[in-house]
Design a protein around this motif. Structure first.
Motif, PDB file in Angstrom:
ATOM      1  N   LEU A   1       0.825  -1.209   0.000  1.00  0.00           N
ATOM      2  CA  LEU A   1       0.000   0.000   0.000  1.00  0.00           C
ATOM      3  C   LEU A   1       0.861   1.261   0.000  1.00  0.00           C
ATOM      4  N   LEU A   2       2.028   1.194   0.628  1.00  0.00           N
ATOM      5  CA  LEU A   2       2.919   2.356   0.586  1.00  0.00           C
ATOM      6  C   LEU A   2       3.391   2.619  -0.838  1.00  0.00           C
ATOM      7  N   GLU A   3       3.716   1.575  -1.581  1.00  0.00           N
ATOM      8  CA  GLU A   3       4.128   1.774  -2.973  1.00  0.00           C
ATOM      9  C   GLU A   3       2.998   2.399  -3.785  1.00  0.00           C
ATOM     10  N   THR A   4       1.763   1.911  -3.595  1.00  0.00           N
ATOM     11  CA  THR A   4       0.624   2.517  -4.296  1.00  0.00           C
ATOM     12  C   THR A   4       0.403   3.954  -3.838  1.00  0.00           C
ATOM     13  N   PHE A   5       0.556   4.209  -2.541  1.00  0.00           N
ATOM     14  CA  PHE A   5       0.418   5.564  -1.991  1.00  0.00           C
ATOM     15  C   PHE A   5       1.409   6.522  -2.662  1.00  0.00           C
ATOM     16  N   VAL A   6       2.666   6.107  -2.769  1.00  0.00           N
ATOM     17  CA  VAL A   6       3.682   6.960  -3.401  1.00  0.00           C
ATOM     18  C   VAL A   6       3.388   7.116  -4.888  1.00  0.00           C
TER      19      VAL A   6
ATOM     20  N   ARG B   1      14.201 -10.039 -15.641  1.00  0.00           N
ATOM     21  CA  ARG B   1      13.895 -11.427 -15.304  1.00  0.00           C
ATOM     22  C   ARG B   1      14.730 -11.947 -14.145  1.00  0.00           C
ATOM     23  N   ASP B   2      15.697 -11.157 -13.688  1.00  0.00           N
ATOM     24  CA  ASP B   2      16.460 -11.512 -12.494  1.00  0.00           C
ATOM     25  C   ASP B   2      15.835 -10.928 -11.226  1.00  0.00           C
ATOM     26  N   GLY B   3      14.716 -10.233 -11.379  1.00  0.00           N
ATOM     27  CA  GLY B   3      14.043  -9.647 -10.232  1.00  0.00           C
ATOM     28  C   GLY B   3      14.554  -8.281  -9.837  1.00  0.00           C
ATOM     29  N   VAL B   4      15.476  -7.709 -10.595  1.00  0.00           N
ATOM     30  CA  VAL B   4      15.940  -6.342 -10.335  1.00  0.00           C
ATOM     31  C   VAL B   4      14.853  -5.384 -10.811  1.00  0.00           C
ATOM     32  N   GLU B   5      14.468  -4.448  -9.955  1.00  0.00           N
ATOM     33  CA  GLU B   5      13.315  -3.616 -10.308  1.00  0.00           C
ATOM     34  C   GLU B   5      13.446  -2.203  -9.772  1.00  0.00           C
ATOM     35  N   VAL B   6      12.645  -1.319 -10.358  1.00  0.00           N
ATOM     36  CA  VAL B   6      12.408   0.037  -9.864  1.00  0.00           C
ATOM     37  C   VAL B   6      10.900   0.206  -9.829  1.00  0.00           C
ATOM     38  N   ASP B   7      10.376   0.561  -8.674  1.00  0.00           N
ATOM     39  CA  ASP B   7       8.928   0.592  -8.501  1.00  0.00           C
ATOM     40  C   ASP B   7       8.242   1.560  -9.451  1.00  0.00           C
ATOM     41  N   ILE B   8       8.823   2.751  -9.636  1.00  0.00           N
ATOM     42  CA  ILE B   8       8.183   3.794 -10.451  1.00  0.00           C
ATOM     43  C   ILE B   8       9.229   4.452 -11.327  1.00  0.00           C
TER      44      ILE B   8
ATOM     45  N   HIS C   1      13.173  13.454 -23.037  1.00  0.00           N
ATOM     46  CA  HIS C   1      14.581  13.734 -22.779  1.00  0.00           C
ATOM     47  C   HIS C   1      15.027  13.468 -21.341  1.00  0.00           C
ATOM     48  N   ALA C   2      14.109  13.122 -20.440  1.00  0.00           N
ATOM     49  CA  ALA C   2      14.496  12.991 -19.039  1.00  0.00           C
ATOM     50  C   ALA C   2      13.797  11.805 -18.389  1.00  0.00           C
ATOM     51  N   ILE C   3      14.578  11.006 -17.660  1.00  0.00           N
ATOM     52  CA  ILE C   3      14.055   9.829 -16.953  1.00  0.00           C
ATOM     53  C   ILE C   3      14.524   9.877 -15.510  1.00  0.00           C
ATOM     54  N   ALA C   4      13.620   9.523 -14.590  1.00  0.00           N
ATOM     55  CA  ALA C   4      13.958   9.420 -13.174  1.00  0.00           C
ATOM     56  C   ALA C   4      13.295   8.170 -12.614  1.00  0.00           C
ATOM     57  N   GLY C   5      13.842   7.665 -11.523  1.00  0.00           N
ATOM     58  CA  GLY C   5      13.294   6.457 -10.920  1.00  0.00           C
ATOM     59  C   GLY C   5      13.068   6.646  -9.428  1.00  0.00           C
ATOM     60  N   VAL C   6      12.049   5.967  -8.913  1.00  0.00           N
ATOM     61  CA  VAL C   6      11.725   6.023  -7.491  1.00  0.00           C
ATOM     62  C   VAL C   6      11.498   4.609  -6.983  1.00  0.00           C
ATOM     63  N   GLU C   7      12.238   4.228  -5.975  1.00  0.00           N
ATOM     64  CA  GLU C   7      12.062   2.962  -5.271  1.00  0.00           C
ATOM     65  C   GLU C   7      11.482   3.282  -3.893  1.00  0.00           C
ATOM     66  N   VAL C   8      10.582   2.430  -3.401  1.00  0.00           N
ATOM     67  CA  VAL C   8       9.845   2.716  -2.176  1.00  0.00           C
ATOM     68  C   VAL C   8      10.138   1.652  -1.132  1.00  0.00           C
ATOM     69  N   LYS C   9      10.460   2.113   0.097  1.00  0.00           N
ATOM     70  CA  LYS C   9      10.738   1.205   1.204  1.00  0.00           C
ATOM     71  C   LYS C   9       9.960   1.667   2.436  1.00  0.00           C
TER      72      LYS C   9
ATOM     73  N   ARG D   1      19.859  10.310 -20.561  1.00  0.00           N
ATOM     74  CA  ARG D   1      18.522  10.803 -20.205  1.00  0.00           C
ATOM     75  C   ARG D   1      18.242  10.697 -18.707  1.00  0.00           C
ATOM     76  N   PHE D   2      19.038   9.928 -17.981  1.00  0.00           N
ATOM     77  CA  PHE D   2      18.785   9.719 -16.554  1.00  0.00           C
ATOM     78  C   PHE D   2      19.093  10.986 -15.767  1.00  0.00           C
ATOM     79  N   ARG D   3      18.144  11.386 -14.910  1.00  0.00           N
ATOM     80  CA  ARG D   3      18.326  12.588 -14.094  1.00  0.00           C
ATOM     81  C   ARG D   3      18.630  12.241 -12.639  1.00  0.00           C
ATOM     82  N   GLN D   4      17.682  11.650 -11.921  1.00  0.00           N
ATOM     83  CA  GLN D   4      17.901  11.302 -10.519  1.00  0.00           C
ATOM     84  C   GLN D   4      17.232   9.953 -10.245  1.00  0.00           C
ATOM     85  N   GLY D   5      17.757   9.293  -9.216  1.00  0.00           N
ATOM     86  CA  GLY D   5      17.118   8.095  -8.696  1.00  0.00           C
ATOM     87  C   GLY D   5      16.974   8.227  -7.190  1.00  0.00           C
ATOM     88  N   VAL D   6      15.802   7.896  -6.661  1.00  0.00           N
ATOM     89  CA  VAL D   6      15.503   8.128  -5.252  1.00  0.00           C
ATOM     90  C   VAL D   6      14.977   6.845  -4.620  1.00  0.00           C
ATOM     91  N   VAL D   7      15.480   6.526  -3.451  1.00  0.00           N
ATOM     92  CA  VAL D   7      14.847   5.538  -2.582  1.00  0.00           C
ATOM     93  C   VAL D   7      14.099   6.316  -1.506  1.00  0.00           C
TER      94      VAL D   7
END
Length: 437
Positions: free
Chosen positions: A334-339, A362-369, A376-384, A407-413
């Motif tokens: 639910l926290l991942e959906t909340f974010v 397929r190795d299970g490596v993931e980024v939630d969002i 031109h710009a990509i960012a990623g958010v992982e939720v814990k 294209r990668f800008r920032q990545g956040v946990v």
């Protein structure tokens, strides 16, 4: 009757721009998310609440009439004589719950073609019109869509500030901008589960306790099934929809699996699939598509499933704040959906459109969002849900960064801690409250 609470909606500048450009503007989103309140308070003289510092437009630009097709008389009259009904409308008008009268769509098209004045009609609807061919085909090239979500935490926080909220600031701007500075904030702790359970629907938030909020959400689902679903589709098993939605709530933030959803029901998978699409049309469910890249060949191509609001999810599963805090697995989902929903809501009012997906190989490596701003710009958010962050928590973000290249800008946990900390090369651990503070 007590006065209805009004929250500044940061999508309003996008709505104002759309009305300057298009003869028909549709505000669509789930029932009770605030569409009518936004349209009336901004454009109907008897309801206008913002001063000139908030709505920088002339008084004669806020002179809309208002008709709701929830009113049976208005609905039946429009169905009986669509051409006569449209001919008698005010010069500028808000037509609410427009999906209930599809007979008006071709007549509105003819009226717009005769008098193509920007801002002529504001339509509001509780159904995703992209899945309503009659509307999208009738008004193609004449219609601009503004999506309204339930309230974001950023909008709720903005209501307590003196200055007008600024849609150009906040977490998304920092994510695609210069990143995050080292700093401290108060850890949410037990407050985190309370925020998740409260959700973002204004009528639910007006209730003082989680139990009474949950009652509103359960009544909301029952009302949708008995009213809106009957209007949208002829289905044989209305009683299946609430338990199906409950099953989807238990799978929120997981990869979409139709077989698992269909297993408890005595209906075929294609039928359950049609019901899932129907729930998507009502903005109760959303499938988050997978991110793709030519640089990686082993990516999972299955979408993720998310409920439209975590307050709705918690109520369907009969989880209050204490029960949710004790169930770490469900809390994480639910926290991942909340974010995700908070970011979707903030993304809707950005100057440059933001597209959302998820990353998983397929190795299970993931980024939630995964968020893409333009091309031109990509960012990623992982939720814990935990209060600590380790270097290994950035494995998915590092892989996304390698695939996205320049294209990668920032990545956040995002985590339930206190300190914003850089982890090198555009990667940060950021406390969850930074989403709206």
């Amino acid at each position: 009757m007590p006065e209805q609470t009004f929250y500044p909606r940061l999508i309003e500048p996008r709505l104002a721009e759309a009305l300057e450009d298009s003869p028909v503007v549709l505000i669509h989103g789930p029932r009770q998310c605030g569409k009518t309140t936004l349209a009336q308070y901004a454009y109907v003289p008897s309801h206008c609440r913002w001063g000139d510092d908030r709505l920088r437009r002339e008084e004669d630009q806020r002179d809309y009439g208002y008709i709701s097709f929830d009113d049976a008389v208005a609905r039946d009259g429009a169905r009986a004589d669509p051409a006569g009904f449209v001919a008698d409308l005010p010069e500028r008008v808000i037509l609410d719950e427009i999906q209930l009268v599809p007979e008006l769509f071709p007549v509105l098209k003819l009226e717009v073609d005769r008098n193509r004045v920007p801002g002529r009609f504001i339509l509001a609807g509780s159904t995703n019109v992209l899945l309503l061919p009659a509307l999208s085909e009738s008004l193609a090239g004449r219609l601009q869509i503004v999506r309204l979500h339930p309230l974001s935490r950023y909008e709720l926080a903005s209501r307590s500030t003196v200055a007008a909220p600024n849609p150009g600031r906040g977490f998304v701007a920092d994510l695609f901008g210069e990143g995050f500075k080292i700093g401290q904030t108060r850890r949410l702790g037990s407050r985190l589960a309370e925020l998740i359970v409260a959700g973002g629907f204004p009528p639910a938030l007006a209730r003082p306790t989680p139990r009474r909020q949950a009652n509103w959400y359960r009544d909301y689902v029952e009302t949708l099934v008995q009213r809106d679903v009957r209007d949208l589709a002829r289905i044989r098993s209305l009683e299946t929809l609430p338990p199906l939605l409950r099953a989807a709530a238990s799978q929120t933030a997981r990869l979409f699996n139709l077989a698992d959803l269909a297993a408890p029901f005595q209906l075929s998978r294609p039928t359950i699939g049609e019901y899932v699409t129907l729930l998507e049309r009502l903005f109760l469910l959303e499938r988050l598509p997978p991110w793709h890249s030519n640089r990686l060949s082993r990516l999972v191509k299955t979408p993720k499933l998310h409920l439209g609001d975590t307050g709705l999810s918690a109520a369907l599963l009969n989880f209050g704040p204490a029960q949710l805090a004790a169930d770490r697995s469900l809390l994480g989902q639910l926290l991942e959906t909340f974010v995700f929903q908070e970011l979707r809501r903030q993304g809707s009012w950005q100057e440059v459109p933001v597209e959302f997906s998820h990353f998983r190989d397929r190795d299970g490596v993931e980024v939630d969002i995964v968020m893409e701003q333009g091309s031109h710009a990509i960012a990623g958010v992982e939720v814990k849900a935990s209060a600590t962050v380790r270097r290994s928590d950035f494995n998915g973000l590092r892989k996304l960064r390698g695939a996205a290249g320049d294209r990668f800008r920032q990545g956040v946990v995002l985590y339930d801690g206190e300190t914003t900390v850089p982890f090198g090369d555009g990667l940060y651990a950021v406390p969850i409250p930074r989403l709206w503070e």
